[in-house]
Design a protein around this motif. Structure first.
Motif, PDB file in Angstrom:
ATOM      1  N   THR A  18      58.991  -1.845 -23.442  1.00 35.76           N
ATOM      2  CA  THR A  18      59.175  -0.435 -23.094  1.00 35.76           C
ATOM      3  C   THR A  18      57.834   0.264 -22.940  1.00 35.76           C
ATOM      4  O   THR A  18      57.629   1.048 -22.010  1.00 35.76           O
ATOM      5  CB  THR A  18      60.037   0.274 -24.157  1.00 35.76           C
ATOM      6  OG1 THR A  18      61.283  -0.423 -24.279  1.00 35.76           O
ATOM      7  CG2 THR A  18      60.294   1.717 -23.787  1.00 35.76           C
ATOM      8  N   LEU A  19      56.908  -0.019 -23.835  1.00 30.58           N
ATOM      9  CA  LEU A  19      55.560   0.541 -23.726  1.00 30.58           C
ATOM     10  C   LEU A  19      54.888   0.067 -22.432  1.00 30.58           C
ATOM     11  O   LEU A  19      54.265   0.861 -21.708  1.00 30.58           O
ATOM     12  CB  LEU A  19      54.717   0.142 -24.940  1.00 30.58           C
ATOM     13  CG  LEU A  19      53.267   0.618 -24.932  1.00 30.58           C
ATOM     14  CD1 LEU A  19      53.210   2.135 -25.034  1.00 30.58           C
ATOM     15  CD2 LEU A  19      52.501  -0.043 -26.059  1.00 30.58           C
ATOM     16  N   LEU A  21      56.380  -0.838 -19.732  1.00 23.61           N
ATOM     17  CA  LEU A  21      57.077  -0.180 -18.631  1.00 23.61           C
ATOM     18  C   LEU A  21      56.532   1.226 -18.404  1.00 23.61           C
ATOM     19  O   LEU A  21      56.259   1.628 -17.272  1.00 23.61           O
ATOM     20  CB  LEU A  21      58.577  -0.145 -18.916  1.00 23.61           C
ATOM     21  CG  LEU A  21      59.448   0.432 -17.814  1.00 23.61           C
ATOM     22  CD1 LEU A  21      59.718  -0.638 -16.776  1.00 23.61           C
ATOM     23  CD2 LEU A  21      60.743   0.940 -18.390  1.00 23.61           C
ATOM     24  N   LEU A  22      56.339   1.981 -19.476  1.00 20.08           N
ATOM     25  CA  LEU A  22      55.818   3.343 -19.359  1.00 20.08           C
ATOM     26  C   LEU A  22      54.393   3.357 -18.814  1.00 20.08           C
ATOM     27  O   LEU A  22      54.051   4.179 -17.951  1.00 20.08           O
ATOM     28  CB  LEU A  22      55.884   4.045 -20.711  1.00 20.08           C
ATOM     29  CG  LEU A  22      57.289   4.335 -21.236  1.00 20.08           C
ATOM     30  CD1 LEU A  22      57.226   4.917 -22.642  1.00 20.08           C
ATOM     31  CD2 LEU A  22      58.016   5.281 -20.299  1.00 20.08           C
ATOM     32  N   LEU A  23      53.553   2.450 -19.293  1.00 19.70           N
ATOM     33  CA  LEU A  23      52.168   2.388 -18.808  1.00 19.70           C
ATOM     34  C   LEU A  23      52.119   1.970 -17.333  1.00 19.70           C
ATOM     35  O   LEU A  23      51.291   2.468 -16.564  1.00 19.70           O
ATOM     36  CB  LEU A  23      51.347   1.436 -19.669  1.00 19.70           C
ATOM     37  CG  LEU A  23      51.073   1.904 -21.098  1.00 19.70           C
ATOM     38  CD1 LEU A  23      50.403   0.803 -21.904  1.00 19.70           C
ATOM     39  CD2 LEU A  23      50.226   3.162 -21.091  1.00 19.70           C
ATOM     40  N   THR A  24      53.006   1.087 -16.949  1.00 21.02           N
ATOM     41  CA  THR A  24      53.040   0.641 -15.556  1.00 21.02           C
ATOM     42  C   THR A  24      53.527   1.754 -14.642  1.00 21.02           C
ATOM     43  O   THR A  24      52.996   1.939 -13.537  1.00 21.02           O
ATOM     44  CB  THR A  24      53.937  -0.600 -15.411  1.00 21.02           C
ATOM     45  OG1 THR A  24      53.492  -1.593 -16.328  1.00 21.02           O
ATOM     46  CG2 THR A  24      53.888  -1.156 -14.023  1.00 21.02           C
ATOM     47  N   VAL A  25      54.512   2.509 -15.067  1.00 22.74           N
ATOM     48  CA  VAL A  25      54.977   3.650 -14.273  1.00 22.74           C
ATOM     49  C   VAL A  25      53.854   4.670 -14.119  1.00 22.74           C
ATOM     50  O   VAL A  25      53.668   5.252 -13.043  1.00 22.74           O
ATOM     51  CB  VAL A  25      56.240   4.278 -14.913  1.00 22.74           C
ATOM     52  CG1 VAL A  25      56.550   5.623 -14.292  1.00 22.74           C
ATOM     53  CG2 VAL A  25      57.415   3.341 -14.765  1.00 22.74           C
ATOM     54  N   MET A  26      53.078   4.861 -15.179  1.00 20.47           N
ATOM     55  CA  MET A  26      51.939   5.771 -15.093  1.00 20.47           C
ATOM     56  C   MET A  26      50.929   5.279 -14.050  1.00 20.47           C
ATOM     57  O   MET A  26      50.376   6.060 -13.287  1.00 20.47           O
ATOM     58  CB  MET A  26      51.269   5.903 -16.464  1.00 20.47           C
ATOM     59  CG  MET A  26      50.220   6.980 -16.520  1.00 20.47           C
ATOM     60  SD  MET A  26      49.571   7.215 -18.171  1.00 20.47           S
ATOM     61  CE  MET A  26      48.565   5.756 -18.340  1.00 20.47           C
ATOM     62  N   ARG A  27      50.702   3.982 -13.978  1.00 15.95           N
ATOM     63  CA  ARG A  27      49.773   3.432 -12.986  1.00 15.95           C
ATOM     64  C   ARG A  27      50.321   3.582 -11.575  1.00 15.95           C
ATOM     65  O   ARG A  27      49.580   3.833 -10.635  1.00 15.95           O
ATOM     66  CB  ARG A  27      49.476   1.962 -13.292  1.00 15.95           C
ATOM     67  CG  ARG A  27      48.591   1.267 -12.284  1.00 15.95           C
ATOM     68  CD  ARG A  27      47.324   2.004 -11.939  1.00 15.95           C
ATOM     69  NE  ARG A  27      46.460   2.170 -13.066  1.00 15.95           N
ATOM     70  CZ  ARG A  27      45.383   2.954 -13.079  1.00 15.95           C
ATOM     71  NH1 ARG A  27      45.037   3.617 -12.004  1.00 15.95           N
ATOM     72  NH2 ARG A  27      44.658   3.080 -14.156  1.00 15.95           N
ATOM     73  N   LEU A  44      55.837  -3.897 -12.561  1.00 16.70           N
ATOM     74  CA  LEU A  44      57.066  -3.232 -12.985  1.00 16.70           C
ATOM     75  C   LEU A  44      58.257  -4.171 -12.868  1.00 16.70           C
ATOM     76  O   LEU A  44      59.119  -4.210 -13.757  1.00 16.70           O
ATOM     77  CB  LEU A  44      57.273  -1.991 -12.119  1.00 16.70           C
ATOM     78  CG  LEU A  44      58.224  -0.925 -12.599  1.00 16.70           C
ATOM     79  CD1 LEU A  44      57.720  -0.316 -13.891  1.00 16.70           C
ATOM     80  CD2 LEU A  44      58.372   0.142 -11.549  1.00 16.70           C
TER      81      LEU A  44
END
Length: 122
Positions: A18-19, A21-27, A44
Motif C-alpha cells: 500500500t505504501l 502504491l501511494l508513492l508510485t501514484v505520487m510519481r 503501478l
C-alpha cells in the motif's frame, strides 16, 4: 504458530505494498517527464499484481492469481505501447527540427542568389 506468522506476513506485505502504491501514484502525478510517468505506471501495475497475489493468499481464493497474470500481460503491452509512442514522438520532433535549415545557411544561400552575374566575389 504457522498461521500467526502467515497472518503477520500478510499484514506486513499489505502495508508495504500500500505504501509502494501511494508513492508510485505520487510519481505518476509529479513525474517531470513522460518517461518517468510511463515507468511509474509500469511499477503501478507490478504493485497491483503484488496486492492481488497477497489478497489471494489471504482469502484462499486462488482465481485472483489468474487475474494477476492477465493484468501483467495487459500492463506489459501498455508499457510497450507507451514506449513506442514516446519514441515516435521524439523522432517526429527531431524530423521537424531537421527540416529547417539554420539561419546562417539561409543568409549565405540568399547572398549567393542575390549576387549579380559578372561581378567577382571579394
Amino acid at each position: 504458530m504457522a498461521q500467526s506468522i502467515l497472518s503477520a506476513a500478510i499484514l506486513l506485505a499489505l502495508g508495504l505494498l500500500t505504501l509502494a502504491l501511494l508513492l508510485t501514484v505520487m510519481r505518476v502525478v509529479r513525474g517531470p517527464t513522460i518517461a518517468d510517468r510511463v515507468v511509474a505506471l509500469d511499477m503501478l501495475v507490478a504493485v497491483a499484481i503484488g496486492l492481488i497475489a497477497v489478497i489471494a493468499v489471504k482469502t484462499g481464493f486462488f482465481l485472483y492469481i489468474d487475474i494477476a497474470i492477465a493484468l501483467g500481460l495487459v500492463g506489459f503491452l501498455a508499457t510497450v505501447a507507451f514506449a513506442r509512442f514516446i519514441l515516435s514522438h521524439r523522432h517526429r520532433a527531431a524530423d521537424e527540427g531537421a527540416g529547417k535549415p539554420a539561419a546562417d545557411t539561409v543568409r549565405r544561400s540568399n547572398a549567393r542568389r542575390n549576387r549579380r552575374p559578372g561581378r567577382a566575389r571579394r
